[in-house]
Design an enzyme around this catalytic site. Structure first.
Site, PDB file in Angstrom:
ATOM      1  N   HIS A   1      -3.650   6.112   3.318  1.00 25.89           N
ATOM      2  CA  HIS A   1      -4.457   4.961   2.899  1.00 25.89           C
ATOM      3  C   HIS A   1      -4.007   3.671   3.571  1.00 25.89           C
ATOM      4  O   HIS A   1      -4.808   2.920   4.142  1.00 25.89           O
ATOM      5  CB  HIS A   1      -4.395   4.824   1.375  1.00 25.89           C
ATOM      6  CG  HIS A   1      -5.277   3.754   0.810  1.00 25.89           C
ATOM      7  ND1 HIS A   1      -4.863   2.459   0.683  1.00 25.89           N
ATOM      8  CD2 HIS A   1      -6.540   3.803   0.340  1.00 25.89           C
ATOM      9  CE1 HIS A   1      -5.844   1.740   0.144  1.00 25.89           C
ATOM     10  NE2 HIS A   1      -6.872   2.532  -0.069  1.00 25.89           N
TER      11      HIS A   1
ATOM     12  N   ASP B   1       0.849  -1.194   0.000  1.00 24.97           N
ATOM     13  CA  ASP B   1       0.000   0.000   0.000  1.00 24.97           C
ATOM     14  C   ASP B   1       0.881   1.240   0.000  1.00 24.97           C
ATOM     15  O   ASP B   1       1.967   1.228  -0.574  1.00 24.97           O
ATOM     16  CB  ASP B   1      -0.925  -0.035   1.229  1.00 24.97           C
ATOM     17  CG  ASP B   1      -2.303   0.556   0.936  1.00 24.97           C
ATOM     18  OD1 ASP B   1      -2.367   1.784   0.764  1.00 24.97           O
ATOM     19  OD2 ASP B   1      -3.283  -0.196   0.873  1.00 24.97           O
TER      20      ASP B   1
ATOM     21  N   ALA C   1      -7.689  -8.697  -7.933  1.00 26.38           N
ATOM     22  CA  ALA C   1      -8.766  -9.466  -7.301  1.00 26.38           C
ATOM     23  C   ALA C   1      -9.308 -10.556  -8.222  1.00 26.38           C
ATOM     24  O   ALA C   1      -9.702 -11.631  -7.765  1.00 26.38           O
ATOM     25  CB  ALA C   1      -9.897  -8.537  -6.868  1.00 26.38           C
TER      26      ALA C   1
ATOM     27  N   ASN D   1     -13.907  -0.308  -6.848  1.00 25.19           N
ATOM     28  CA  ASN D   1     -15.016   0.629  -6.686  1.00 25.19           C
ATOM     29  C   ASN D   1     -15.501   1.100  -8.039  1.00 25.19           C
ATOM     30  O   ASN D   1     -14.689   1.447  -8.915  1.00 25.19           O
ATOM     31  CB  ASN D   1     -14.586   1.836  -5.851  1.00 25.19           C
ATOM     32  CG  ASN D   1     -14.232   1.460  -4.432  1.00 25.19           C
ATOM     33  OD1 ASN D   1     -14.536   0.360  -3.981  1.00 25.19           O
ATOM     34  ND2 ASN D   1     -13.571   2.368  -3.730  1.00 25.19           N
TER      35      ASN D   1
ATOM     36  N   ASP E   1      -2.765   3.626  17.965  1.00 24.05           N
ATOM     37  CA  ASP E   1      -3.477   2.369  17.758  1.00 24.05           C
ATOM     38  C   ASP E   1      -2.637   1.311  17.055  1.00 24.05           C
ATOM     39  O   ASP E   1      -3.070   0.162  16.945  1.00 24.05           O
ATOM     40  CB  ASP E   1      -4.755   2.615  16.945  1.00 24.05           C
ATOM     41  CG  ASP E   1      -5.862   3.207  17.780  1.00 24.05           C
ATOM     42  OD1 ASP E   1      -6.641   2.443  18.368  1.00 24.05           O
ATOM     43  OD2 ASP E   1      -5.946   4.447  17.878  1.00 24.05           O
TER      44      ASP E   1
ATOM     45  N   ASP F   1      12.728   2.245  -3.387  1.00 21.23           N
ATOM     46  CA  ASP F   1      13.798   2.966  -2.692  1.00 21.23           C
ATOM     47  C   ASP F   1      14.140   2.211  -1.410  1.00 21.23           C
ATOM     48  O   ASP F   1      13.716   1.059  -1.222  1.00 21.23           O
ATOM     49  CB  ASP F   1      13.417   4.426  -2.428  1.00 21.23           C
ATOM     50  CG  ASP F   1      12.194   4.565  -1.535  1.00 21.23           C
ATOM     51  OD1 ASP F   1      11.901   3.630  -0.750  1.00 21.23           O
ATOM     52  OD2 ASP F   1      11.505   5.602  -1.620  1.00 21.23           O
TER      53      ASP F   1
ATOM     54  N   ASN G   1      -4.894  -1.715  17.950  1.00 20.71           N
ATOM     55  CA  ASN G   1      -4.718  -2.363  19.258  1.00 20.71           C
ATOM     56  C   ASN G   1      -5.756  -1.969  20.298  1.00 20.71           C
ATOM     57  O   ASN G   1      -5.667  -2.391  21.451  1.00 20.71           O
ATOM     58  CB  ASN G   1      -3.310  -2.082  19.793  1.00 20.71           C
ATOM     59  CG  ASN G   1      -3.054  -0.592  19.992  1.00 20.71           C
ATOM     60  OD1 ASN G   1      -3.965   0.210  20.177  1.00 20.71           O
ATOM     61  ND2 ASN G   1      -1.775  -0.212  19.939  1.00 20.71           N
TER      62      ASN G   1
ATOM     63  N   SER H   1     -11.570  -1.468  -0.505  1.00 20.20           N
ATOM     64  CA  SER H   1     -10.302  -1.511   0.230  1.00 20.20           C
ATOM     65  C   SER H   1     -10.574  -1.913   1.674  1.00 20.20           C
ATOM     66  O   SER H   1      -9.899  -2.773   2.241  1.00 20.20           O
ATOM     67  CB  SER H   1      -9.636  -0.135   0.217  1.00 20.20           C
ATOM     68  OG  SER H   1      -9.003   0.118  -1.004  1.00 20.20           O
TER      69      SER H   1
END
Length: 432
Positions: free
Chosen positions: A96, A63, A197, A185, A72, A85, A107, A249
């Site tokens: 995202h 991602d 997918a 989407n 969290d 890189d 968490n 997503s």
């Protein structure tokens, strides 16, 4: 609102785009946060966490990177890599990837993840660059080599299939990795399920809205495998805040989390068996069996963790998979089954429509039974009143008779309607 969109290399391979819309980040003090996570209640995630929390499982996230400093996600993000890189994947100026990581493994500091004890391996493209199919292919291989047992791909492309990306997915499947990808989407990629997918063996995830209906913004098609919440999914946002996401997503991240729960609960289970368990325990929706919107149905984490599911010899999404000779899943010793999703129809349990029809039938039967009992009582009383009127018995006496018939005897004394007493014949004498 903000859309995560990247452009593919300038060839006729189509557009590679993010598959979600991330809501504006909310202030860190926004509350109550858990109450906004409606999808966790629909998934019965609190019950699932009594069984598994994803401990010991690494989820690869290809991602935009992950903000490892978010409260969290502290303690949840491993040192990752970058496709072009030397970055380690633990920064995310676009937000995202951090949102996806939160859905999978937050968490509980502010929000809860599906698998809160799982670890995230972030593989990112360089910030400020376009996300390409080369990034996808390289990222998938990096995630596999980094030890991921589940890989989440919350992006997609249209146009010609890239053979390098197909080979990377095959590389993951051959190494016992569960690959999960958002279907796409409609607004960004059109109505059909996008790559990766739609590749064979990948869990293609479509979106649902609150209440379990199909989310209108989700792509659909024959490659659909499973459906999960994708509308107003509240979790980590940008700038170490919180926000809502809309898109497949989010749906794919939820399913990746469930796959981590299963792999943690059953550490010896193969990737094909994990996939088989997910689709065999899905809650059927739409037309019976597999359909273009819901695939095999809506994801059910608790059932996936507890149901008796036979073991298979190969990835059931590739076709031709059968139960491995002498093998069984940890929860189904002694079972044997032939299973090919291309012929798959009923999962052996009642569908939502069947349950509704049975419920309506029971309700109608109860109404008819109550009406019949009422009619019989009314008819009995009507009949007695008609007989009493024929014998010239007043209503108040009849009421006392009815009370005596349905309760303890009532002393009424000598009936005023009995013949008046007269002299009785002495014993032994004839009547005149």
């Amino acid at each position: 609102m903000r859309v995560y969109v990247g452009a593919l290399r300038p060839v006729a391979a189509g557009l590679l785009a993010g598959l979600m819309v991330l809501g504006a980040a909310q202030p860190a003090g926004a509350a109550p946060r858990r109450a906004e996570q409606w999808y966790l209640d629909e998934l019965r995630i609190d019950r699932a966490h009594q069984i598994s929390t994803g401990r010991g499982v690494v989820v690869g996230l290809v991602d935009t990177g992950v903000d490892a400093g978010h409260p969290d996600l502290r303690g949840r993000v491993l040192r990752g890599a970058s496709t072009r890189d030397s970055g380690d994947g633990r920064r995310d100026p676009e937000g995202h990837g951090t949102h996806m990581a939160g859905i999978i493994a937050a968490n509980g500091a502010g929000v809860d993840g599906i698998a809160p004890d799982a670890r995230i391996l972030p593989i990112r493209k360089p910030p400020g660059t376009s996300f390409t199919v080369e990034d996808s292919a390289t990222g998938i291989r990096m995630a596999v080599d980094g030890g991921a047992k589940v890989i989440n791909l919350s992006y997609g492309s249209t146009g010609a299939v890239d053979e390098g990306e197909v080979a990377a997915v095959r590389y993951a499947l051959e190494r016992d990795v569960v690959v999960v990808a958002g279907a796409g989407n409609v607004r960004q990629l059109g109505p059909d399920i996008a790559a990766p997918a739609k590749f064979p063996g990948v869990i293609a995830v479509t979106g649902t809205s609150r209440g379990g209906g199909f989310w209108s913004g989700s792509a659909q098609g024959p490659e659909a495998v499973i459906a999960a919440p994708g509308d107003e999914v509240y979790n980590i946002g940008r700038d170490r805040g919180y926000g809502w996401g809309d898109g497949t997503s989010d749906s794919s991240a939820i399913v990746s989390g469930v796959a981590a729960l299963i792999r943690s609960k059953y550490p010896k289970l193969s990737a094909p068996d994990v996939i088989n368990r997910i689709i065999r325990t899905a809650r059927d929706a739409g037309p019976p069996g597999r359909d273009p919107r819901y695939g095999f149905g809506r994801i059910d984490p608790v059932a996936a963790l507890t149901a008796d599911v036979p073991s298979v010899s190969a990835n059931p999404l590739l076709g031709g998979a059968t139960a491995a000779p002498g093998a069984s899943s940890p929860a189904a010793a002694g079972e044997d089954d032939n299973f090919d999703v291309t012929e798959y129809g009923d999962r052996g349990g009642p569908t939502d429509q069947q349950v509704m029809v049975v419920g309506i039938g029971i309700a109608v039967a109860l109404v008819v039974l109550l009406a019949l009992v009422g009619f019989l009582i009314w008819n009995r009383r009507r009949h007695r009143r008609e007989l009493a009127r024929a014998g010239d018995v007043p209503d108040e006496v009849l009421d006392r008779m009815d009370a005596g018939a349905h309760g303890p005897p009532v002393r009424t004394g000598p009936s005023p309607y009995a013949p008046p007493p007269g002299p009785r014949n002495p014993p032994g004498r004839d009547r005149p």
